[in-house]
Design an enzyme around this catalytic site. Sequence first.
Site, PDB file in Angstrom:
ATOM      1  N   SER A 110       2.187 -14.549  57.348  1.00 22.18           N
ATOM      2  CA  SER A 110       2.841 -14.381  55.956  1.00 22.18           C
ATOM      3  C   SER A 110       2.313 -12.729  55.431  1.00 22.18           C
ATOM      4  O   SER A 110       1.760 -12.125  56.307  1.00 22.18           O
ATOM      5  CB  SER A 110       2.052 -15.248  55.034  1.00 22.18           C
ATOM      6  N   LYS A 111       2.718 -12.586  54.143  1.00 21.21           N
ATOM      7  CA  LYS A 111       2.376 -11.074  53.916  1.00 21.21           C
ATOM      8  C   LYS A 111       0.815 -10.644  53.920  1.00 21.21           C
ATOM      9  O   LYS A 111       0.458  -9.622  53.905  1.00 21.21           O
ATOM     10  CB  LYS A 111       2.753 -11.002  52.658  1.00 21.21           C
ATOM     11  N   ARG A 112       0.126 -11.883  54.087  1.00 23.43           N
ATOM     12  CA  ARG A 112      -1.544 -11.653  53.931  1.00 23.43           C
ATOM     13  C   ARG A 112      -1.812 -10.865  55.332  1.00 23.43           C
ATOM     14  O   ARG A 112      -2.920 -10.415  55.402  1.00 23.43           O
ATOM     15  CB  ARG A 112      -2.260 -12.944  53.655  1.00 23.43           C
ATOM     16  N   HIS A 113      -1.032 -11.148  56.108  1.00 24.13           N
ATOM     17  CA  HIS A 113      -1.458 -10.812  57.647  1.00 24.13           C
ATOM     18  C   HIS A 113      -0.930  -9.274  57.835  1.00 24.13           C
ATOM     19  O   HIS A 113      -1.048  -8.620  58.953  1.00 24.13           O
ATOM     20  CB  HIS A 113      -0.869 -11.864  58.595  1.00 24.13           C
ATOM     21  N   GLY A 114      -0.105  -8.876  57.037  1.00 21.05           N
ATOM     22  CA  GLY A 114       0.505  -7.690  57.028  1.00 21.05           C
ATOM     23  C   GLY A 114       1.921  -7.604  56.834  1.00 21.05           C
ATOM     24  O   GLY A 114       2.433  -8.885  56.363  1.00 21.05           O
TER      25      GLY A 114
END
Length: 459
Positions: free
Chosen positions: A239-243
């Site tokens: 998800s966006k948390r990972h990039g």
Amino acid sequence: MIVTRFAPSPTGYLHVGGLRTALYNYLFARANGGKFVLRIEDTDLKRNSVEAAHAIEEAFKWCKLDYDGEIIYQSSRFDLYKEYVQKLLDEGKAYKCYMSKVELDELRASQEARKERPRYDGRYRDFTGTPPAGIEPVIRIKAPTSGTIEFRDGIKGDVKFNCEDMLDDFIIARSDGTPTYNFTVVIDDALMGITHVIRGDDHLSNTPKQIVLYQALGFAIPEFFHVAMINGSDGKKLSKRHGATDVMEYKELGYLPDALLNFLVRLGWSHGDDEIFSLEVMKKYFSPYYINKSASTYNLSKLDWLNAHYIKTLSFDRLNSEMKQFGLNFKDIQKGELLLESLRSRAKTLIELKNSALSIINRPTSYDEKALNKFINEKSVNLLEKFENILNDNLKTAAEFEEITNEFLKQNNSTLKDLAQPLRIAITGTSVSPSIFEVLEILGSMEAKERIKMLIKFL
Ligand code: GLU
């Protein structure tokens, strides 16, 4: 002939996981002289937009992935889907279900109360009576009620679904007449002659339903490859948390499509210990049968490493054309080719490359505090002043600057260490820059003198 497809639902942008799926399909078709089709699954008119479809097209262009024929939009094929729904109705393989929302909710609640899996109970399967008034029916397929659906997945191996547990008479057309995903995907895959379906394993549970439809319609069933998901470094779904998850965001961040594709192809597939794969090399070695069974982990430092590799090794012309998109044309810059060549080996992204080029092209507007404290003192200022005096317009090449500098350092009982950092600060405002002699060649003596004087004035 091998025919593959990428069939995204346009929901705003192309996800990196989607790009990997597209790449696998593309490679398999291209490596085998087959066809690769791009089909936009935009039947959900409320959620899909033309802009979102364009975003997918744009990402394909950036990555230089080409497809055969025009892009196919499912939204332009409603009449075709209707025809096939009617065919199944006519043949008694599908039927109209008049269950109201209230009835459906009741059924679900009673099943849940009994801890059963919510499923349609088939109450209109053999209905011959008068339909209830005021209800637009949905169309359901007559799915097998017993036995198994089995297929061999090119990645997962033999897969078996128990019809009783997995299937009910699922809906193929909603009450407003619009067809459902499982239905359109089968019609399209069959009519487009898709031979191999490579897609995320989030679709694995749809496959038995699709097989039921292939059988009902008398179509040949393609070979399926269900690719395990990409996880973030914490093992959770990417998800966006990972990039960034939007492909085009990588472009803006200064990544090359070559690096992104190389990064993605390796997430889930390998060829020996090889790490570097141009599109050509991928085509040579890729096979969907060797896609890993297990989920892969998204590791952005690997992407940085690959990006640095491509920045280092692309031709000058190609790298320059990439840099033009960031507003720098090295062909228009004095000594531009030398500038790019001397900077490229240190940059992880095109943005870093741009910033380091600008730090040489433009005079410093400020000086790095830490660097000043560390390298600027009476002795180094003195050395810089003397050095400024010997710079002259006859010096042109890096070798000439090096020669005169060595001579100068000898005469002043100093080493390059004493001069290089203060000089870098004068020229770029920081203590980082490539070979100081190359920088002197790029700027020329007059500009270098000017920048040394500027620093001394500032102190
Ligand atoms: N449209 C589906 C999605 O975006 C993919 C369909 C498929 O590959 O079968 O998830």
